[in-house]
Structure formats: C-alpha cells, structure tokens
Design an enzyme around this catalytic site. Structure first.
Site, mmCIF file in Angstrom:
data_model
loop_
_atom_site.group_PDB
_atom_site.id
_atom_site.type_symbol
_atom_site.label_atom_id
_atom_site.label_comp_id
_atom_site.label_asym_id
_atom_site.label_seq_id
_atom_site.Cartn_x
_atom_site.Cartn_y
_atom_site.Cartn_z
ATOM 1 C CG ASP A 83 -1.634 1.180 1.511
ATOM 2 O OD1 ASP A 83 -2.321 1.621 0.589
ATOM 3 O OD2 ASP A 83 -1.566 1.735 2.632
ATOM 4 C CG ASP A 85 -2.086 7.569 2.756
ATOM 5 O OD1 ASP A 85 -1.255 8.311 3.273
ATOM 6 O OD2 ASP A 85 -3.279 7.516 3.098
ATOM 7 N N GLY A 120 -7.109 4.424 3.508
ATOM 8 C CA GLY A 120 -7.206 3.333 2.531
ATOM 9 C C GLY A 120 -8.497 3.314 1.730
ATOM 10 N NE ARG A 123 -9.667 11.929 -5.277
ATOM 11 C CZ ARG A 123 -9.166 12.201 -6.489
ATOM 12 N NH1 ARG A 123 -9.821 13.002 -7.308
ATOM 13 N NH2 ARG A 123 -8.025 11.676 -6.877
ATOM 14 C CB SER A 189 -3.856 7.332 -4.017
ATOM 15 O OG SER A 189 -3.668 8.654 -4.480
ATOM 16 N NE ARG A 190 -9.094 9.286 -10.411
ATOM 17 C CZ ARG A 190 -9.550 8.462 -11.340
ATOM 18 N NH1 ARG A 190 -10.049 7.293 -10.999
ATOM 19 N NH2 ARG A 190 -9.525 8.800 -12.615
ATOM 20 C CG ASP A 244 -1.939 2.732 6.354
ATOM 21 O OD1 ASP A 244 -2.234 2.298 5.228
ATOM 22 O OD2 ASP A 244 -2.279 3.853 6.774
HETATM 23 P P1 B16 Z 1 -6.859 9.948 -3.878
HETATM 24 P P2 B16 Z 1 -3.662 4.101 -0.063
HETATM 25 C C1 B16 Z 1 -5.553 5.986 -0.098
HETATM 26 O O1 B16 Z 1 -4.234 5.608 -0.347
HETATM 27 C C2 B16 Z 1 -5.608 6.886 1.132
HETATM 28 O O2 B16 Z 1 -5.223 6.164 2.286
HETATM 29 C C3 B16 Z 1 -7.031 7.392 1.310
HETATM 30 O O3 B16 Z 1 -7.081 8.255 2.428
HETATM 31 C C4 B16 Z 1 -7.467 8.120 0.029
HETATM 32 O O4 B16 Z 1 -8.802 8.539 0.144
HETATM 33 C C5 B16 Z 1 -7.319 7.169 -1.160
HETATM 34 O O5 B16 Z 1 -5.990 6.706 -1.253
HETATM 35 C C6 B16 Z 1 -7.693 7.849 -2.468
HETATM 36 O O6 B16 Z 1 -6.723 8.845 -2.738
HETATM 37 O O7 B16 Z 1 -7.887 10.926 -3.458
HETATM 38 O O8 B16 Z 1 -5.455 10.507 -3.978
HETATM 39 O O9 B16 Z 1 -7.246 9.226 -5.165
HETATM 40 O O10 B16 Z 1 -3.590 3.982 1.412
HETATM 41 O O11 B16 Z 1 -4.594 3.105 -0.727
HETATM 42 O O12 B16 Z 1 -2.299 4.169 -0.724
HETATM 43 MG MG MG Z 2 -2.784 3.198 3.344
#
Ligand code: B16
Ligand code: MG
Length: 293
Positions: A83, A85, A120, A123, A189-190, A244
C-alpha cells in the site's frame, strides 16, 4: 562476476536469487559447502553436513539442519504488495488537511479521530464517511467537493515532495527484491504515481503498479491487490500485502493473501505486525514464504 561474488550472505543467512545468481554456484558458508542448481521449474541447494545454517532462496527461508541434504523450491513468482499512503509515503496528514478544509467549508465536524476511518478508502467513500449524518450532498456537490479536495491535496503533496517518503521504505523494498521477491504497489489513490515520482520511487523499486486509476472498486474489496498480483504473475496465495488500514487488511484477507499490518492502529488482525518499514524485519517476510513453501 566470480561465483563467490554472485552469492551474498548477511549475518543471518546465505541468500540465493535464482533470477540473478548463476546456477551451479558453489560456496562454503559457515563451514558448509552449498551447491545451488536451477532445473526446469525448481531451484535447489545441496548442503554437506555441518552446523545448522539458514538459506534464503528466492525469498523463501530454509532452516538447514546439521545433516547433509538437498532443499528445493518450486520456481514461481512470490510477491510483496505494498500500500502507498501510510506504508511507503506519509501522505495521510495531507489527505486530512485537505478534507478538513472541505469540512470547514461545509460547516461539518471532522477531526483526526474521524480521519482514521478514511485510511485506505476511496476519495468518494471518504467524503461519504465525512458527511454521514451531518449534511446531504447532491451528486453535483459531491463532484465539486472531491475536485476541490484533490486540488488542495495535489498542492500539498507537491510542496511536501521528498519529505513524504517514510524512513526505511526504500531500503526494505530493495532487500526484498534482492532476495528474489516480486514487488508491487497497490494503492486506492489516483495520485499514487505522482507521489512515487516525488519520493524518487517511480523507477527501480516496483515490478508492477496498480492504483486508483486502474480500478475504482475500493478496499475492503481485494480488486486492486488482485490486479497487482496478476501484473507480477503471482497467485494470490503467493502474495503478502503490507497495509496500514483496517480496510486494506480486510481486502488482503478477502483476496486470500497474507497480510502485514503496518503502523499504530487497527491492523492487529493481520498475519504479521510491524510498527513501520523502518523497524520491519525482512526475515519475517522470508519466514512467511518459508512456511508456505
Ligand atoms: P486519492 P492508499 C488511499 O491511499 C488513502 O489512504 C485514502 O485516504 C485516500 O482517500 C485514497 O488513497 C484515495 O486517494 O484521493 O489521492 O485518489 O492507502 O490506498 O495508498
Ligand atoms: Mg494506506
């Protein structure tokens, strides 16, 4: 490269990577002569008698008893899926501050404790959790809030740059790769590739990347992990996921993969627990694959 140089031993074990080290290698390690061979679909090591030693072949740990013998692994991709973030990059505080700006605009309550629930998750789901019971949002409002949050977030990660890299992450991944394991990234995350670029990990660390631009199916669904596994040709049962977020560990379990819970909270149901990649031990990983064979 000489035969001796091709193999490396650390303080605990002799390491043989079938993808990199040549077959037919012979080395005397802690007084025991070891001969490595690669056949069609397996790698083996023949060891003469001596004091017990440990050997890692293709990321799989073998505890070699005192007796002479041959030890073998089936050659197939075994993968560690990370992962982003909260495991490799410290981007959660930026997510929090960006969502907090939106919450303040909407006039709704949002604090760091509630932010844990967003770890995780996608959005859209993050906004739903944040707004739940406090404000009704039309589809148009949702789109607007998500776009605005993302613009704030992108500005923050651009400013933060390299400082988002979590200590020990690069070194840990390198050690696993050196041992012959496939390394993949799976993030909701995008913005995953932008972050990887910012922290100097877009090249040379991952054999495959699956992220929010590949699938919008959010964890705890295992879709993004299954996609990462497929991209490195590994069966789900040959994958170990580092996560995490509780939803991420749930996703690994749903995908029939092993799991490592990284960080302070909510991931005790993982097979292995580590405080961070900086404190994590690669031998926990080699032992995991050793138990699976
Ligand atoms: P984005 P991961 C996740 O990353 C984040 O933990 C989560 O808080 C966020 O909403 C999600 O990505 C989408 O991110 O808005 O940048 O597309 O933990 O899966 O690496
Ligand atoms: Mg994460």
């Amino acid at each position: 490269m000489s035969k001796e140089e091709a193999l490396s031993g650390d303080e605990r074990a002799l390491l043989f990577n079938p993808d990199r080290d040549s077959a037919g290698n012979e080395i005397t390690y802690k007084g025991r002569q070891c001969t490595f061979r690669i056949e069609d679909s397996s790698a083996s090591v023949e060891v003469v008698a001596g004091e017990p030693i440990e050997i890692v072949m293709g990321g799989v740990l073998f505890s070699i008893p005192a007796e002479a013998g041959t030890h073998r692994i089936e050659l197939r991709p075994r993968a560690c899926i990370f992962d982003l973030d909260g495991v490799v990059a410290d981007s959660a505080p930026c997510h929090y501050r960006a969502w907090k700006a939106i919450a303040d605009k909407l006039g709704i309550e949002f604090d760091e404790e509630k932010n844990h629930l967003l770890r995780g998750v996608s959005r859209r789901r993050s906004l739903e959790i944040m707004a739940d019971g406090q404000v009704e949002l039309s589809e148009e409002d949702i789109e607007k809030c998500m776009t605005e949050k993302n613009e704030i977030y992108k500005g923050m990660i651009a400013t933060a740059g390299m400082s988002l890299l979590l200590p020990g992450a690069r070194e840990f991944l390198k050690k696993l790769r050196r041992a012959g394991l496939k390394i993949a990234l799976a993030s909701a995350s995008r913005n995953a590739k932008t972050i990887l670029r910012n922290i100097g990990m877009i090249d040379g660390y991952f054999d495959a990347i699956a992220d929010g631009t590949d699938t919008s199916i959010a964890k705890p669904d295992p879709a993004v992990f299954l996609m990462a596994a497929k991209r490195v040709n590994a069966a789900p049962s040959d994958c170990l996921v580092f996560e995490d977020a509780p939803a991420g560990v749930d996703a690994a379990i749903a995908g029939k993969m092993g799991s490592v819970g990284v960080g302070p909270a909510g991931v005790d149901h993982a097979d292995i627990r580590e405080d961070s990649l900086e404190k994590a031990d690669v031998y926990d990983v080699f032992e995991f694959f050793g138990r699976k064979g």
